[in-house]
Motif scaffolding. Structure first.
Motif, PDB file in Angstrom:
ATOM      1  N   ASP A  59      -1.701   1.966  -6.441  1.00  0.00           N
ATOM      2  CA  ASP A  59      -2.415   2.702  -6.678  1.00  0.00           C
ATOM      3  C   ASP A  59      -3.516   2.974  -7.078  1.00  0.00           C
ATOM      4  O   ASP A  59      -3.916   3.172  -7.897  1.00  0.00           O
ATOM      5  CB  ASP A  59      -1.115   4.455  -7.471  1.00  0.00           C
ATOM      6  N   HIS A  60      -4.609   3.484  -5.597  1.00  0.00           N
ATOM      7  CA  HIS A  60      -6.163   2.824  -6.024  1.00  0.00           C
ATOM      8  C   HIS A  60      -6.635   3.762  -7.556  1.00  0.00           C
ATOM      9  O   HIS A  60      -7.387   3.792  -7.979  1.00  0.00           O
ATOM     10  CB  HIS A  60      -6.830   3.216  -4.826  1.00  0.00           C
ATOM     11  N   TYR A  61      -6.003   4.985  -7.189  1.00  0.00           N
ATOM     12  CA  TYR A  61      -6.871   5.637  -8.250  1.00  0.00           C
ATOM     13  C   TYR A  61      -6.266   4.741  -9.875  1.00  0.00           C
ATOM     14  O   TYR A  61      -6.812   4.898 -10.959  1.00  0.00           O
ATOM     15  CB  TYR A  61      -5.749   7.220  -8.645  1.00  0.00           C
ATOM     16  N   ALA A  83     -10.159  17.088  -5.929  1.00  0.00           N
ATOM     17  CA  ALA A  83      -9.843  18.671  -4.907  1.00  0.00           C
ATOM     18  C   ALA A  83     -11.128  17.592  -4.341  1.00  0.00           C
ATOM     19  O   ALA A  83     -11.782  16.566  -4.359  1.00  0.00           O
ATOM     20  CB  ALA A  83     -10.890  19.094  -5.539  1.00  0.00           C
ATOM     21  N   GLU A  84     -10.770  17.379  -2.886  1.00  0.00           N
ATOM     22  CA  GLU A  84     -11.798  17.317  -2.111  1.00  0.00           C
ATOM     23  C   GLU A  84     -12.450  17.882  -1.147  1.00  0.00           C
ATOM     24  O   GLU A  84     -11.733  19.453  -0.755  1.00  0.00           O
ATOM     25  CB  GLU A  84     -11.178  16.105  -0.937  1.00  0.00           C
ATOM     26  N   SER A  85     -13.752  17.371  -0.845  1.00  0.00           N
ATOM     27  CA  SER A  85     -14.457  19.375  -0.074  1.00  0.00           C
ATOM     28  C   SER A  85     -14.081  18.709   1.942  1.00  0.00           C
ATOM     29  O   SER A  85     -13.804  19.583   2.206  1.00  0.00           O
ATOM     30  CB  SER A  85     -15.675  18.806   0.522  1.00  0.00           C
ATOM     31  N   ARG A  94       2.890  15.334  -1.182  1.00  0.00           N
ATOM     32  CA  ARG A  94       2.971  13.497  -0.977  1.00  0.00           C
ATOM     33  C   ARG A  94       2.451  12.526  -1.191  1.00  0.00           C
ATOM     34  O   ARG A  94       1.920  11.890  -2.214  1.00  0.00           O
ATOM     35  CB  ARG A  94       4.046  13.256   0.186  1.00  0.00           C
ATOM     36  N   ASP A  95       1.424  13.107  -0.713  1.00  0.00           N
ATOM     37  CA  ASP A  95      -0.910  12.118  -0.549  1.00  0.00           C
ATOM     38  C   ASP A  95      -1.057  12.268  -2.179  1.00  0.00           C
ATOM     39  O   ASP A  95      -1.345  10.907  -2.131  1.00  0.00           O
ATOM     40  CB  ASP A  95      -1.609  12.341   0.658  1.00  0.00           C
ATOM     41  N   MET A  96      -0.758  13.045  -2.525  1.00  0.00           N
ATOM     42  CA  MET A  96      -1.682  13.438  -3.736  1.00  0.00           C
ATOM     43  C   MET A  96      -1.239  12.969  -5.176  1.00  0.00           C
ATOM     44  O   MET A  96      -1.455  12.849  -6.374  1.00  0.00           O
ATOM     45  CB  MET A  96      -2.988  14.470  -3.974  1.00  0.00           C
ATOM     46  N   ASP A 118     -15.724  20.929  -3.600  1.00  0.00           N
ATOM     47  CA  ASP A 118     -16.566  20.406  -3.706  1.00  0.00           C
ATOM     48  C   ASP A 118     -15.211  18.671  -4.132  1.00  0.00           C
ATOM     49  O   ASP A 118     -14.320  18.698  -3.929  1.00  0.00           O
ATOM     50  CB  ASP A 118     -17.374  19.999  -5.237  1.00  0.00           C
ATOM     51  N   LYS A 119     -16.229  17.754  -4.000  1.00  0.00           N
ATOM     52  CA  LYS A 119     -15.658  16.581  -4.566  1.00  0.00           C
ATOM     53  C   LYS A 119     -15.198  16.140  -5.914  1.00  0.00           C
ATOM     54  O   LYS A 119     -16.104  16.172  -6.657  1.00  0.00           O
ATOM     55  CB  LYS A 119     -15.963  15.354  -3.119  1.00  0.00           C
ATOM     56  N   SER A 120     -13.903  16.666  -6.562  1.00  0.00           N
ATOM     57  CA  SER A 120     -14.104  16.301  -7.734  1.00  0.00           C
ATOM     58  C   SER A 120     -12.798  16.044  -8.364  1.00  0.00           C
ATOM     59  O   SER A 120     -11.177  16.255  -8.144  1.00  0.00           O
ATOM     60  CB  SER A 120     -14.395  17.407  -8.268  1.00  0.00           C
ATOM     61  N   SER A 121     -13.104  14.672  -8.973  1.00  0.00           N
ATOM     62  CA  SER A 121     -11.692  14.709  -9.748  1.00  0.00           C
ATOM     63  C   SER A 121     -11.752  14.433 -11.493  1.00  0.00           C
ATOM     64  O   SER A 121     -12.531  13.795 -12.025  1.00  0.00           O
ATOM     65  CB  SER A 121     -11.503  12.804  -9.157  1.00  0.00           C
ATOM     66  N   ARG A 122     -10.551  15.137 -12.056  1.00  0.00           N
ATOM     67  CA  ARG A 122     -11.274  15.283 -13.478  1.00  0.00           C
ATOM     68  C   ARG A 122      -9.860  15.600 -14.135  1.00  0.00           C
ATOM     69  O   ARG A 122      -9.146  16.104 -13.938  1.00  0.00           O
ATOM     70  CB  ARG A 122     -12.089  16.141 -13.575  1.00  0.00           C
ATOM     71  N   GLU A 161       1.318  -1.195   0.424  1.00  0.00           N
ATOM     72  CA  GLU A 161       0.409  -0.295   0.063  1.00  0.00           C
ATOM     73  C   GLU A 161       1.084   1.271  -0.090  1.00  0.00           C
ATOM     74  O   GLU A 161       2.181   1.385   0.458  1.00  0.00           O
ATOM     75  CB  GLU A 161      -1.485   0.229   0.611  1.00  0.00           C
ATOM     76  N   LYS A 162       0.117   2.269  -0.509  1.00  0.00           N
ATOM     77  CA  LYS A 162       0.659   3.380  -0.109  1.00  0.00           C
ATOM     78  C   LYS A 162       1.578   3.781   1.239  1.00  0.00           C
ATOM     79  O   LYS A 162       0.626   3.237   2.555  1.00  0.00           O
ATOM     80  CB  LYS A 162       0.391   4.357  -0.702  1.00  0.00           C
ATOM     81  N   PRO A 163       2.236   5.003   1.788  1.00  0.00           N
ATOM     82  CA  PRO A 163       3.087   5.989   0.652  1.00  0.00           C
ATOM     83  C   PRO A 163       4.369   4.789   0.710  1.00  0.00           C
ATOM     84  O   PRO A 163       4.610   4.362   1.663  1.00  0.00           O
ATOM     85  CB  PRO A 163       3.369   7.259   1.257  1.00  0.00           C
ATOM     86  N   ILE A 170     -12.903  10.899 -13.978  1.00  0.00           N
ATOM     87  CA  ILE A 170     -12.538   9.876 -12.904  1.00  0.00           C
ATOM     88  C   ILE A 170     -13.643   9.687 -12.086  1.00  0.00           C
ATOM     89  O   ILE A 170     -14.131   8.768 -12.383  1.00  0.00           O
ATOM     90  CB  ILE A 170     -11.736  10.678 -12.284  1.00  0.00           C
ATOM     91  N   GLU A 171     -14.841  10.479 -11.470  1.00  0.00           N
ATOM     92  CA  GLU A 171     -15.955  10.012 -10.863  1.00  0.00           C
ATOM     93  C   GLU A 171     -16.848  10.570 -11.410  1.00  0.00           C
ATOM     94  O   GLU A 171     -17.523  11.610 -11.407  1.00  0.00           O
ATOM     95  CB  GLU A 171     -16.167  10.902  -9.142  1.00  0.00           C
ATOM     96  N   LYS A 172     -18.517   9.632 -11.648  1.00  0.00           N
ATOM     97  CA  LYS A 172     -19.034  10.450 -12.490  1.00  0.00           C
ATOM     98  C   LYS A 172     -20.900  10.239 -11.818  1.00  0.00           C
ATOM     99  O   LYS A 172     -20.663   8.847 -11.769  1.00  0.00           O
ATOM    100  CB  LYS A 172     -18.919   8.993 -13.342  1.00  0.00           C
TER     101      LYS A 172
END
Ligand code: BG6
Length: 478
Positions: A178-180, A216-218, A235-237, A343-347, A148-150, A371-373
């Motif tokens: 890398d769970h992405y 982005a995370e909220s 490092r985290d993202m 907002d939470k947004s991955s794009r 797992e990371k890191p 990335i998140e639909k």
């Protein structure tokens, strides 16, 4: 997928990751019969739990995610066993080996072993070495190590860690998560590129103005302050998820099917990251740390549990990354990630220039891959669902095939059980990305930022806007 057989040994089996991600994913695989009769899960951790108690914790966490009958959860939980374990005690590995052997006979698991490191990273090396030296590996099945990371906190520590695990496992048996890379859209990017020749033709410095990756995370750091203080969003993202997303969108030859080729293309791309000088870090990267929100109700980062009152750890980063390749030189990859954003947004936003006209694409179009639909629109052209956008340069498999309910971990576990390493990261990729990130980290560590510098629930510090405005660009998601 057809039924798989293996004994899973989960180091850190009583922990949060295991209960929130692994066990629910294993349960989904159980329901879809990928895991059926021929598997068992050994959870290990320090605390002395009984099998029954362990099973109860597994069922309790499943109940948070599923409303299936308890009966099926109980059937599933019968495959779970617990062994208390001290990572430094050789005897304990022998006990584990014996238990795994016994369960292998009982469940006819084909002598396959998955060693899953869901523990604190400082133990990864020790555990891997003991697995090897205490003879846990089987001769006539596979033995796969999942990390797992890191994966380290800088190039040096990543090198050391890699050295340790490499002594115990050959590279081909190491699965760095890398769970992405388990997310459906990220996995689909090569297909989207391969199936849409006009888009693929446009993906280079002749037609792309810039590419933007936003994660982005909220939420804030929640109860992970302790870990976060050793990491920060860089490092985290950025080092991992953001880089891997760029790898999917920018590496050569999306038609490649073989893991070796795909990995080589990604390694080549990362090896061509345009290194920053310390002074360039000041102009090309922006860092931020969240303050309370507008109402003053939310905690500022420095008030979070296990966070230093004068912490200089960043919870927001924006930067401009470039590559020295014929294909991409001169194209800015603007990246951005932060906690406590609106907002939470991955794009991914691909901003095309006006030359795309010659490809039959409307000038200055923006292609967005979500990335998140959340809302069913996974590809947008100029902000509209690609089907309604009035331009037909993108086709995408039917919505039904794009099943966002699938957890990233579920598909990664299937890959591990199938020996498919495409969606895992190689050491070479990590070496290049850490090297790049270290320059930024070192510069930042030598300076004292004025933190906090953005209000929770906003887009981060103003400097993140300036970074693009300066180049005559702007963030598409704002
Ligand atoms: C993890 C980070 O890797 O990714 C977390 O450690 C972050 O800080 C998470 O919240 C985000 O993942 P996802 O899948 O929710 O976008």
């Amino acid at each position: 997928a057809k039924e798989k057989s293996a004994i899973f040994i989960i180091f850190g089996g009583s922990g949060d990751l295991a209960h929130r991600k692994l066990y629910p994913s294993l349960f989904r695989l159980y329901k879809s019969k990928v895991l059926k009769d021929h598997f068992a899960v050994i959870g290990t951790a320090r605390r002395p739990w009984s099998d029954d108690y362990f099973r109860e914790t597994v069922i309790t966490s499943l109940e948070d995610y599923f409303d299936d009958d308890k009966e099926i959860m109980e059937e599933f939980a019968k495959h779970f066993f617990y062994q208390s374990h001290d990572v430094n005690d050789s005897e304990h590995y022998i006990a584990l080996k014996n238990l795994a052997g016994k369960l292998d006979d009982q469940f006819e698991a084909g002598h396959n072993r998955v060693y899953y490191m869901a523990i604190a990273p400082r133990f990864f090396g020790t555990v891997a070495e003991h697995i090897n030296s205490e003879g846990l590996k089987t001769k006539d099945g596979y033995n796969r190590l999942v990390i797992e990371k890191p994966f380290g906190r800088d190039l040096d520590s990543a090198c050391e860690l890699n050295g340790n695990i490499s002594k115990a496992f050959p590279e081909d048996d190491i699965y760095r998560i890398d769970h992405y890379l388990g997310k459906e859209m990220v996995q689909d990017i090569p297909n989207i590129r391969a199936n849409n020749p006009k888009l693929e033709q446009a993906l280079n410095n002749k037609y792309v103005s810039n590419i933007q990756v936003t994660l982005a995370e909220s939420i804030g750091v929640e109860d992970r302050g302790g870990y976060y203080e050793t990491a920060g969003v860089l490092r985290d993202m950025i080092q991992n998820h953001v880089m891997q997303i760029i790898g999917a969108i920018a590496s050569d030859d999306p038609k490649a099917k073989e893991a070796k080729v795909i990995h080589k293309n990604k390694c080549d791309l990362f090896a061509s990251l345009k290194e920053l000088s310390p002074e360039e870090v000041d102009t090309e990267f922006v860092r931020g740390q969240y303050d309370t929100d507008k109402t003053g109700e939310k905690k500022a980062y420095r008030q979070e549990d296990n966070v230093a009152e004068d912490s200089n750890i960043e919870t927001f980063v924006a930067g401009k990354i470039e590559f020295n390749t014929d294909r991409w030189s001169g194209v800015p990859f603007y990246v951005r990630s932060g906690k406590r954003m609106p907002d939470k947004s991955s794009r991914i936003d691909i901003v095309l220039n006006d030359k795309v006209k010659e490809l039959g694409i409307r000038p200055n179009s923006v292609v967005t891959l979500l990335i998140e639909k959340e809302d069913g629109n996974s590809i947008l052209i100029n902000g509209l669902n690609y089907k309604d956008a009035g331009q037909d340069f993108i086709e995408f498999p039917e919505e039904a095939e794009f099943d966002n309910a699938r957890e990233a971990y579920e598909s990664l576990i299937i890959d591990i059980l199938s020996g498919n390493r495409v969606h895992f990261t190689l050491w070479d990729e990590l070496r290049s990305t850490w090297k790049y990130i270290d320059t930024i980290r070192e510069r930042w560590d030598s300076q004292t930022p004025e933190f906090p510098n953005y209000i929770s629930g906003t887009m981060g510090p103003d400097a993140a806007e300036m970074l693009l405005e300066r180049d005559g660009n702007s963030w598409i998601w704002d």
